[in-house]
Design a protein around this motif. Sequence first.
Motif, short mmCIF file in Angstrom:
data_model
loop_
_atom_site.label_atom_id
_atom_site.label_comp_id
_atom_site.label_asym_id
_atom_site.label_seq_id
_atom_site.Cartn_x
_atom_site.Cartn_y
_atom_site.Cartn_z
N UNK A 1 1.25 -1.25 0.05
CA UNK A 1 -0.07 -0.53 0.13
C UNK A 1 0.71 1.37 0.12
N UNK A 2 1.86 1.38 0.86
CA UNK A 2 1.91 2.55 0.84
C UNK A 2 3.81 2.91 0.11
N UNK A 3 3.82 1.24 -0.89
CA UNK A 3 4.77 1.61 -1.97
C UNK A 3 3.27 2.08 -3.43
N UNK A 4 2.46 1.74 -3.22
CA UNK A 4 2.39 2.12 -4.68
C UNK A 4 1.16 3.17 -3.83
N UNK A 5 0.97 4.10 -3.09
CA UNK A 5 0.58 5.33 -2.36
C UNK A 5 1.78 6.15 -1.98
N UNK A 6 3.75 5.91 -2.32
CA UNK A 6 4.44 7.54 -2.58
C UNK A 6 4.56 7.13 -4.38
N UNK A 7 4.19 6.40 -4.76
CA UNK A 7 4.96 5.65 -6.45
C UNK A 7 4.12 6.77 -6.98
N UNK A 8 2.32 7.35 -6.96
CA UNK A 8 1.17 7.70 -7.78
C UNK A 8 1.47 9.08 -7.01
N UNK A 9 2.81 9.77 -6.04
CA UNK A 9 3.13 10.68 -5.81
C UNK A 9 4.49 11.72 -6.85
N UNK A 10 4.27 12.78 -6.24
CA UNK A 10 5.27 13.17 -6.84
C UNK A 10 7.32 12.71 -6.57
N UNK A 11 6.89 11.49 -6.08
CA UNK A 11 8.26 11.07 -5.26
C UNK A 11 8.00 9.72 -6.23
N UNK A 12 9.50 9.41 -6.19
CA UNK A 12 10.07 8.22 -7.22
C UNK A 12 9.64 7.01 -6.45
N UNK A 13 9.30 5.71 -7.31
CA UNK A 13 8.88 4.90 -6.68
C UNK A 13 7.97 3.49 -8.11
N UNK A 14 8.52 2.30 -7.51
CA UNK A 14 8.42 1.19 -8.65
C UNK A 14 7.36 0.34 -7.38
N UNK A 15 6.11 0.17 -7.03
CA UNK A 15 5.27 -0.63 -6.47
C UNK A 15 5.04 -1.17 -7.25
#
Length: 147
Positions: free
Chosen positions: A11-25
């Motif tokens: 959940x947190x990986x997907x949440x942060x990946x959707x913001x302007x922060x980089x991520x790879x959920x």
Amino acid sequence: MTVLVACLGLFWSAFLAATLLPGASEIVLVALLAEGVGEPWLLVLVAGVGNTLGSVVNWVCGRFLLHYADRRWFPVPPRHLDRATRFFNRYGAWMLLLAWWPLGGDALTVIAGVLRVPLLRFTVLVAIGKFARYAVVAGATLAWPGL
């Protein structure tokens, strides 16, 4: 790893990946599916909800960003804001179905907030695209030989 811990991390990986922060959920989802942690439908649901809520944060940021457009420190020149507005208005809110796209999807969600796309319409269109992406990733992962 318990299913609850895996779902919270996803959940947190997907949440942060959707913001302007980089991520790879998607990588987290694939790893959990490969390890057999949790039911695939549950993991897709958790990732989709987290990613959609992260996009809502972008919409909120965009919604209140325009309030400061007349300030000297405002980071977007008026001509760029006008160009983005024309582009979004040309193709309409349906572009939000592409909010999952890694290159520019986050910007679409911010612009939608700036242009005051109604939150319900925004959330429905973004969620359709996000859930479809995670479903495709999960399906491809589970269809991969040897998993």
